[in-house]
Design a protein around this motif. Structure first.
Motif, short mmCIF file in Angstrom:
data_model
loop_
_atom_site.label_atom_id
_atom_site.label_comp_id
_atom_site.label_asym_id
_atom_site.label_seq_id
_atom_site.Cartn_x
_atom_site.Cartn_y
_atom_site.Cartn_z
N UNK A 1 39.36 38.47 40.47
CA UNK A 1 40.54 39.15 40.54
C UNK A 1 40.96 39.41 39.21
N UNK A 2 42.01 40.14 39.15
CA UNK A 2 42.43 40.73 37.86
C UNK A 2 42.70 39.61 36.91
N UNK A 3 43.19 38.48 37.20
CA UNK A 3 43.23 37.52 35.93
C UNK A 3 42.17 36.75 35.84
N UNK A 4 40.96 36.70 36.45
CA UNK A 4 39.70 35.94 36.19
C UNK A 4 39.32 36.17 34.99
N UNK A 5 38.91 35.18 34.08
CA UNK A 5 38.70 35.46 32.53
C UNK A 5 37.53 36.51 32.29
N UNK A 6 36.58 36.66 33.07
CA UNK A 6 35.57 37.54 32.76
C UNK A 6 35.49 38.86 33.42
N UNK A 7 36.03 39.04 34.39
CA UNK A 7 35.61 40.41 35.28
C UNK A 7 35.40 41.83 34.73
N UNK A 8 36.69 42.24 34.09
CA UNK A 8 36.58 43.65 33.66
C UNK A 8 35.78 43.65 32.47
N UNK A 9 35.27 42.77 31.79
CA UNK A 9 34.33 42.82 30.77
C UNK A 9 32.91 42.79 31.15
N UNK A 10 32.67 42.39 32.21
CA UNK A 10 31.30 42.51 32.87
C UNK A 10 31.27 43.85 33.58
N UNK A 11 32.05 44.35 34.08
CA UNK A 11 32.06 45.51 35.14
C UNK A 11 33.38 46.41 35.19
N UNK A 12 33.18 47.39 34.47
CA UNK A 12 34.65 48.24 34.37
C UNK A 12 35.22 48.57 35.84
N UNK A 13 34.44 48.69 36.88
CA UNK A 13 34.60 49.26 38.19
C UNK A 13 35.71 47.84 38.90
N UNK A 14 35.66 46.59 38.28
CA UNK A 14 36.48 45.53 38.83
C UNK A 14 37.78 45.81 38.73
N UNK A 15 38.31 46.26 37.62
CA UNK A 15 39.74 46.60 37.31
C UNK A 15 40.10 47.52 38.67
#
Length: 386
Positions: free
Chosen positions: A21-35
Protein backbone atom coordinates in the motif's frame (compact mmCIF):
# COMPACT_ATOMS: atom_id res chain seq x y z
CA UNK A 1 17.89 -14.68 25.32
CA UNK A 2 18.84 -13.10 21.99
CA UNK A 3 17.95 -16.31 20.14
CA UNK A 4 14.57 -16.43 21.87
CA UNK A 5 13.92 -12.78 20.96
CA UNK A 6 14.92 -13.45 17.34
CA UNK A 7 12.55 -16.43 17.12
CA UNK A 8 9.70 -14.41 18.64
CA UNK A 9 10.25 -11.57 16.18
CA UNK A 10 10.36 -13.96 13.25
CA UNK A 11 7.12 -15.54 14.45
CA UNK A 12 5.65 -12.04 14.69
CA UNK A 13 6.85 -11.48 11.13
CA UNK A 14 4.77 -14.45 9.99
CA UNK A 15 1.65 -13.70 12.01
CA UNK A 16 1.23 -9.94 11.53
CA UNK A 17 1.78 -8.54 8.07
CA UNK A 18 0.13 -5.95 5.82
CA UNK A 19 -0.57 -5.69 2.14
CA UNK A 20 1.33 -3.53 -0.34
CA UNK A 21 0.00 0.00 0.00
CA UNK A 22 1.16 3.63 -0.30
CA UNK A 23 2.54 3.74 3.23
CA UNK A 24 4.44 0.46 3.15
CA UNK A 25 8.12 1.26 3.67
CA UNK A 26 9.43 -0.38 0.50
CA UNK A 27 6.89 -0.42 -2.31
CA UNK A 28 7.54 2.49 -4.68
CA UNK A 29 11.31 2.04 -4.39
CA UNK A 30 11.02 -1.54 -5.61
CA UNK A 31 8.59 -0.97 -8.48
CA UNK A 32 7.49 2.42 -9.72
CA UNK A 33 4.10 1.09 -10.91
CA UNK A 34 3.07 0.43 -7.31
CA UNK A 35 2.45 4.17 -6.97
CA UNK A 36 -0.44 3.80 -9.42
CA UNK A 37 -1.45 0.29 -8.31
CA UNK A 38 -2.08 1.46 -4.76
CA UNK A 39 -3.60 4.86 -5.56
CA UNK A 40 -6.70 6.07 -3.75
CA UNK A 41 -9.63 7.00 -5.95
CA UNK A 42 -8.88 10.70 -6.44
CA UNK A 43 -6.14 12.40 -4.38
CA UNK A 44 -3.60 11.61 -1.68
CA UNK A 45 -0.90 13.49 0.24
CA UNK A 46 1.72 11.49 2.10
CA UNK A 47 4.62 12.45 4.35
CA UNK A 48 7.11 10.51 6.41
CA UNK A 49 10.22 10.84 8.54
CA UNK A 50 12.92 8.26 9.21
CA UNK A 51 15.47 8.64 11.98
CA UNK A 52 18.26 6.06 12.03
CA UNK A 53 21.03 5.71 14.61
CA UNK A 54 24.23 3.68 14.79
CA UNK A 55 25.91 3.64 18.21
CA UNK A 56 27.89 1.43 20.60
CA UNK A 57 27.22 2.76 24.08
CA UNK A 58 23.47 2.18 24.51
CA UNK A 59 22.31 -1.17 25.86
CA UNK A 60 18.63 -1.49 24.99
CA UNK A 61 16.27 -1.04 22.08
CA UNK A 62 14.16 1.24 24.29
CA UNK A 63 17.09 3.65 24.74
CA UNK A 64 17.80 3.73 21.02
CA UNK A 65 14.17 4.43 20.11
CA UNK A 66 14.10 7.22 22.70
CA UNK A 67 17.29 8.76 21.31
CA UNK A 68 16.01 8.48 17.73
CA UNK A 69 12.73 10.21 18.51
CA UNK A 70 13.73 12.82 21.09
CA UNK A 71 17.42 13.37 20.32
CA UNK A 72 20.01 14.19 22.97
CA UNK A 73 19.79 17.97 23.32
CA UNK A 74 19.52 17.69 27.12
CA UNK A 75 22.57 15.37 27.20
CA UNK A 76 20.42 12.69 28.80
CA UNK A 77 22.56 9.93 27.30
CA UNK A 78 26.33 9.91 27.68
CA UNK A 79 27.64 8.94 24.25
CA UNK A 80 31.30 9.67 25.01
CA UNK A 81 32.11 5.95 25.27
CA UNK A 82 31.11 5.29 21.65
CA UNK A 83 33.78 5.22 18.96
CA UNK A 84 31.20 5.01 16.17
CA UNK A 85 28.37 7.51 16.16
CA UNK A 86 26.11 7.97 13.17
CA UNK A 87 22.70 9.40 12.41
CA UNK A 88 20.66 9.29 9.22
CA UNK A 89 17.52 11.45 9.21
CA UNK A 90 15.27 11.47 6.16
CA UNK A 91 12.11 13.44 5.43
CA UNK A 92 10.01 12.51 2.43
CA UNK A 93 6.67 13.49 0.97
CA UNK A 94 4.67 12.80 -2.15
CA UNK A 95 1.23 13.57 -3.51
CA UNK A 96 -0.96 11.63 -5.92
CA UNK A 97 -3.70 12.80 -8.23
CA UNK A 98 -5.82 10.17 -10.03
CA UNK A 99 -8.03 11.29 -12.92
CA UNK A 100 -9.74 8.29 -14.46
CA UNK A 101 -6.94 5.88 -15.32
CA UNK A 102 -4.22 8.56 -15.24
CA UNK A 103 -2.05 8.98 -12.13
CA UNK A 104 0.34 11.87 -11.49
CA UNK A 105 2.57 11.88 -8.39
CA UNK A 106 5.37 14.34 -7.48
CA UNK A 107 7.75 13.41 -4.66
CA UNK A 108 10.52 15.07 -2.64
CA UNK A 109 13.10 13.74 -0.16
CA UNK A 110 15.74 15.48 1.93
CA UNK A 111 18.32 13.47 3.85
CA UNK A 112 20.86 14.45 6.52
CA UNK A 113 23.77 12.08 7.28
CA UNK A 114 26.24 12.50 10.15
CA UNK A 115 28.95 9.88 10.73
CA UNK A 116 31.80 10.03 13.22
CA UNK A 117 34.39 7.40 14.03
CA UNK A 118 36.24 8.88 16.98
CA UNK A 119 38.81 6.08 16.97
CA UNK A 120 39.94 6.47 13.35
CA UNK A 121 38.89 10.15 13.09
CA UNK A 122 36.81 9.46 9.99
CA UNK A 123 33.94 11.89 9.39
CA UNK A 124 31.08 12.41 7.00
CA UNK A 125 28.43 15.12 7.02
CA UNK A 126 25.95 15.29 4.15
CA UNK A 127 22.72 16.99 3.18
CA UNK A 128 21.14 15.46 0.08
CA UNK A 129 17.96 16.27 -1.87
CA UNK A 130 15.92 14.24 -4.34
CA UNK A 131 12.86 15.13 -6.37
CA UNK A 132 10.78 13.06 -8.73
CA UNK A 133 7.65 12.88 -10.84
CA UNK A 134 5.67 9.70 -11.40
CA UNK A 135 3.34 9.30 -14.37
CA UNK A 136 1.24 6.16 -14.47
CA UNK A 137 -1.83 4.33 -15.72
CA UNK A 138 -4.10 2.27 -13.50
CA UNK A 139 -6.24 -0.15 -15.48
CA UNK A 140 -8.78 -2.68 -14.29
CA UNK A 141 -6.26 -5.50 -13.94
CA UNK A 142 -2.88 -3.79 -14.35
CA UNK A 143 -0.79 -0.76 -13.46
CA UNK A 144 2.06 0.79 -15.43
CA UNK A 145 4.21 3.79 -14.57
CA UNK A 146 7.54 5.54 -14.61
CA UNK A 147 9.23 7.92 -12.21
CA UNK A 148 11.92 10.34 -13.34
CA UNK A 149 14.14 11.41 -10.44
CA UNK A 150 16.67 14.18 -9.87
CA UNK A 151 19.35 14.06 -7.18
CA UNK A 152 21.69 16.76 -5.91
CA UNK A 153 24.13 16.91 -3.01
CA UNK A 154 23.54 20.21 -1.24
CA UNK A 155 26.82 19.27 0.37
CA UNK A 156 28.63 16.04 1.18
CA UNK A 157 31.77 16.43 3.30
CA UNK A 158 34.10 13.47 3.89
CA UNK A 159 37.41 13.44 5.75
CA UNK A 160 39.92 12.39 3.10
CA UNK A 161 42.78 11.29 5.40
CA UNK A 162 44.82 12.17 8.45
CA UNK A 163 44.90 15.78 9.58
CA UNK A 164 42.64 18.48 8.16
CA UNK A 165 42.15 17.24 4.57
CA UNK A 166 38.56 16.82 3.35
CA UNK A 167 36.66 16.69 0.10
CA UNK A 168 33.36 18.44 -0.50
CA UNK A 169 30.78 17.53 -3.14
CA UNK A 170 28.17 20.23 -3.73
CA UNK A 171 25.69 21.50 -6.28
CA UNK A 172 26.18 25.01 -4.78
CA UNK A 173 29.92 25.63 -5.43
CA UNK A 174 29.52 29.41 -5.23
CA UNK A 175 28.27 29.06 -1.65
CA UNK A 176 30.82 26.49 -0.54
CA UNK A 177 32.08 28.69 2.32
CA UNK A 178 28.59 29.51 3.57
CA UNK A 179 26.79 26.17 3.51
CA UNK A 180 25.20 25.07 6.84
CA UNK A 181 27.62 22.21 7.46
CA UNK A 182 26.31 21.67 10.98
CA UNK A 183 22.76 21.27 9.68
CA UNK A 184 20.65 18.52 11.25
CA UNK A 185 16.97 17.89 10.57
CA UNK A 186 16.43 16.43 14.00
CA UNK A 187 18.06 19.18 16.07
CA UNK A 188 17.92 22.37 14.02
CA UNK A 189 14.62 21.99 12.19
CA UNK A 190 14.20 22.40 8.43
CA UNK A 191 14.16 26.23 8.37
CA UNK A 192 17.62 26.63 6.83
CA UNK A 193 16.71 24.56 3.79
CA UNK A 194 13.06 25.30 3.21
CA UNK A 195 13.65 29.06 3.36
CA UNK A 196 15.50 28.60 0.05
CA UNK A 197 13.18 26.00 -1.46
CA UNK A 198 12.79 27.92 -4.74
CA UNK A 199 16.55 27.78 -5.33
CA UNK A 200 16.67 24.10 -4.37
CA UNK A 201 13.85 23.20 -6.74
CA UNK A 202 15.54 25.11 -9.55
CA UNK A 203 18.69 23.07 -9.00
CA UNK A 204 16.74 19.79 -8.99
CA UNK A 205 15.00 20.70 -12.24
CA UNK A 206 18.03 22.02 -14.12
CA UNK A 207 21.22 20.68 -12.52
CA UNK A 208 20.41 17.31 -10.98
CA UNK A 209 21.72 13.81 -11.66
CA UNK A 210 18.73 12.29 -13.49
CA UNK A 211 17.59 8.65 -13.34
CA UNK A 212 14.45 6.79 -14.40
CA UNK A 213 12.41 3.98 -12.81
CA UNK A 214 9.76 2.08 -14.78
CA UNK A 215 7.48 -0.71 -13.64
CA UNK A 216 4.52 -2.91 -14.52
CA UNK A 217 2.14 -4.72 -12.19
CA UNK A 218 -0.35 -7.33 -13.43
CA UNK A 219 -3.22 -8.11 -11.11
CA UNK A 220 -6.12 -6.16 -9.67
CA UNK A 221 -5.41 -6.94 -6.03
CA UNK A 222 -4.09 -10.31 -4.87
CA UNK A 223 -2.44 -12.21 -6.43
CA UNK A 224 -0.31 -9.77 -8.41
CA UNK A 225 3.05 -9.90 -10.16
CA UNK A 226 5.41 -7.01 -10.86
CA UNK A 227 8.43 -6.35 -13.07
CA UNK A 228 10.53 -3.19 -13.02
CA UNK A 229 13.79 -1.49 -13.92
CA UNK A 230 15.16 1.17 -11.58
CA UNK A 231 18.04 3.66 -11.49
CA UNK A 232 18.34 3.89 -15.29
CA UNK A 233 20.93 6.68 -15.91
CA UNK A 234 19.65 9.64 -17.92
CA UNK A 235 21.78 12.76 -17.27
CA UNK A 236 25.01 13.28 -15.31
CA UNK A 237 24.08 16.61 -13.73
CA UNK A 238 25.36 20.14 -14.37
CA UNK A 239 27.42 22.30 -12.05
CA UNK A 240 28.01 19.65 -9.36
CA UNK A 241 31.64 19.72 -8.22
CA UNK A 242 33.97 17.77 -5.99
CA UNK A 243 36.68 19.86 -4.31
CA UNK A 244 39.60 18.93 -2.09
CA UNK A 245 39.83 21.26 0.89
CA UNK A 246 41.78 22.00 4.02
CA UNK A 247 39.50 22.83 6.94
CA UNK A 248 39.31 23.11 10.73
CA UNK A 249 36.39 21.14 12.15
CA UNK A 250 34.78 20.82 15.57
CA UNK A 251 32.34 18.02 16.29
CA UNK A 252 29.86 17.16 19.00
CA UNK A 253 29.22 13.69 20.40
CA UNK A 254 26.02 14.97 21.99
CA UNK A 255 24.31 16.00 18.75
CA UNK A 256 26.24 13.70 16.36
CA UNK A 257 27.07 16.48 13.92
CA UNK A 258 29.83 18.75 12.68
CA UNK A 259 30.21 22.21 14.13
CA UNK A 260 32.29 25.17 12.95
CA UNK A 261 33.52 23.81 9.63
CA UNK A 262 35.99 26.52 8.65
CA UNK A 263 37.50 26.13 5.15
CA UNK A 264 41.09 27.32 4.84
CA UNK A 265 41.93 26.32 1.26
CA UNK A 266 40.18 24.74 -1.76
CA UNK A 267 41.91 22.95 -4.65
CA UNK A 268 41.39 20.33 -7.39
CA UNK A 269 37.79 21.20 -8.25
CA UNK A 270 36.33 18.63 -10.66
CA UNK A 271 32.89 17.90 -12.09
CA UNK A 272 31.08 15.16 -10.21
CA UNK A 273 28.40 12.62 -11.06
CA UNK A 274 27.32 9.45 -9.30
CA UNK A 275 25.08 6.80 -10.85
CA UNK A 276 23.95 3.74 -8.95
CA UNK A 277 23.98 0.58 -11.08
CA UNK A 278 20.65 0.03 -12.87
CA UNK A 279 18.63 -2.87 -11.53
CA UNK A 280 15.94 -5.32 -12.62
CA UNK A 281 13.24 -6.02 -10.02
CA UNK A 282 10.56 -8.64 -9.54
CA UNK A 283 7.91 -9.40 -6.96
CA UNK A 284 4.85 -11.62 -6.62
CA UNK A 285 2.06 -11.59 -4.06
CA UNK A 286 0.98 -14.95 -2.68
CA UNK A 287 -2.31 -14.75 -0.79
CA UNK A 288 -1.98 -18.06 1.06
CA UNK A 289 -3.73 -17.35 4.38
CA UNK A 290 -1.53 -14.25 4.60
CA UNK A 291 -0.30 -11.88 1.88
CA UNK A 292 3.31 -12.97 1.31
CA UNK A 293 5.43 -10.85 -1.05
CA UNK A 294 8.80 -12.32 -2.15
CA UNK A 295 10.96 -9.89 -4.14
CA UNK A 296 14.36 -9.69 -5.83
CA UNK A 297 16.60 -6.97 -7.28
CA UNK A 298 19.57 -7.63 -9.55
CA UNK A 299 22.14 -5.25 -11.07
CA UNK A 300 23.69 -6.88 -14.19
CA UNK A 301 26.67 -4.50 -14.31
CA UNK A 302 27.90 -5.18 -10.77
CA UNK A 303 26.10 -8.44 -9.86
CA UNK A 304 24.54 -6.75 -6.82
CA UNK A 305 21.70 -8.94 -5.59
CA UNK A 306 18.93 -8.28 -3.08
CA UNK A 307 16.24 -10.73 -2.03
CA UNK A 308 13.55 -10.44 0.58
CA UNK A 309 10.19 -11.54 1.87
CA UNK A 310 7.50 -9.15 3.07
CA UNK A 311 4.04 -10.17 4.16
CA UNK A 312 1.02 -8.75 5.86
CA UNK A 313 -2.62 -8.61 6.69
CA UNK A 314 -5.25 -6.03 7.51
CA UNK A 315 -7.27 -6.71 10.64
CA UNK A 316 -10.71 -5.49 11.69
CA UNK A 317 -12.01 -4.73 8.19
CA UNK A 318 -8.80 -2.98 7.15
CA UNK A 319 -8.64 -0.67 10.16
CA UNK A 320 -5.43 -2.15 11.62
CA UNK A 321 -2.67 -3.19 9.15
CA UNK A 322 0.43 -5.06 10.33
CA UNK A 323 3.52 -5.94 8.28
CA UNK A 324 7.10 -7.17 8.44
CA UNK A 325 9.90 -7.66 5.95
CA UNK A 326 13.36 -9.22 5.95
CA UNK A 327 15.92 -8.58 3.19
CA UNK A 328 19.41 -9.78 2.37
CA UNK A 329 21.82 -7.53 0.43
CA UNK A 330 24.95 -8.58 -1.48
CA UNK A 331 26.70 -5.46 -2.83
CA UNK A 332 29.88 -5.65 -4.93
CA UNK A 333 32.48 -2.88 -5.12
CA UNK A 334 35.90 -2.61 -6.75
CA UNK A 335 37.46 -3.73 -3.48
CA UNK A 336 35.10 -6.14 -1.76
CA UNK A 337 31.63 -7.67 -1.46
CA UNK A 338 29.43 -6.46 1.36
CA UNK A 339 26.59 -8.57 2.69
CA UNK A 340 24.04 -7.51 5.29
CA UNK A 341 20.47 -8.03 6.48
CA UNK A 342 17.62 -5.61 7.14
CA UNK A 343 14.34 -5.96 9.00
CA UNK A 344 11.32 -3.68 8.95
CA UNK A 345 8.11 -4.25 10.86
CA UNK A 346 5.27 -2.18 12.23
CA UNK A 347 1.59 -1.42 12.35
CA UNK A 348 -0.83 1.27 11.31
CA UNK A 349 -4.32 2.73 11.67
CA UNK A 350 -6.49 3.39 8.62
CA UNK A 351 -9.80 5.27 8.71
CA UNK A 352 -9.77 5.68 4.91
CA UNK A 353 -9.56 9.50 4.83
CA UNK A 354 -6.46 9.39 7.04
CA UNK A 355 -3.80 6.79 7.74
CA UNK A 356 -0.76 6.66 10.02
CA UNK A 357 1.93 3.97 10.15
CA UNK A 358 4.85 3.43 12.53
CA UNK A 359 7.63 0.94 11.98
CA UNK A 360 11.03 -0.09 13.26
CA UNK A 361 13.96 -0.92 10.97
CA UNK A 362 17.21 -2.64 11.88
CA UNK A 363 20.35 -3.57 9.95
CA UNK A 364 23.25 -5.95 10.65
CA UNK A 365 25.87 -8.02 8.86
CA UNK A 366 24.65 -11.23 10.51
CA UNK A 367 21.03 -12.33 10.80
CA UNK A 368 21.34 -13.11 14.52
CA UNK A 369 22.53 -9.55 15.18
CA UNK A 370 19.53 -7.81 13.61
CA UNK A 371 17.98 -6.95 16.98
CA UNK A 372 20.99 -5.92 19.06
CA UNK A 373 19.85 -2.24 19.05
CA UNK A 374 23.08 -0.92 17.53
CA UNK A 375 21.73 0.03 14.10
CA UNK A 376 18.09 1.04 14.35
CA UNK A 377 15.66 3.39 12.57
CA UNK A 378 12.27 4.69 13.63
CA UNK A 379 9.88 5.41 10.74
CA UNK A 380 6.61 7.34 10.86
CA UNK A 381 4.33 7.85 7.84
CA UNK A 382 1.06 9.75 7.53
CA UNK A 383 -1.36 9.97 4.63
CA UNK A 384 -4.64 11.75 3.89
CA UNK A 385 -6.82 11.41 0.83
CA UNK A 386 -9.97 10.01 -0.68
Amino acid sequence: MKKILLVLLLVFSVLSFSQIEPLSPWNKDLNSALVSWSARNFIEINGGIKSGLIQESLDSLEEVIDLNIFGNEENYYDLSDSNILSRNVEFNMFAKLKLGSFVLSPEFTIQNIDKHNLKTLDFRNALLARGGLHVGLKGKDFSFGGTIKSYIPIYDVVRAGDGDRYYIITAFPDDINNLPYNYSLLHDGPDKIFDKMDMLMDKLLNNGIITLDVGFVAGKDYPAIGFGIKDIPIAEGIGIYKSHTFAEVDYSTETLEFENFNIAHISDEKSFTDFKPWKMTFFITLPILLDFVPSIEYAPETNDFVWGVAAGQRLFWGFLPFWAEIKNYSINTDYDTFEYWTFNGGFGMNVYLAEVHASLSTQAQALEELFNARNTSVNINMSVGF
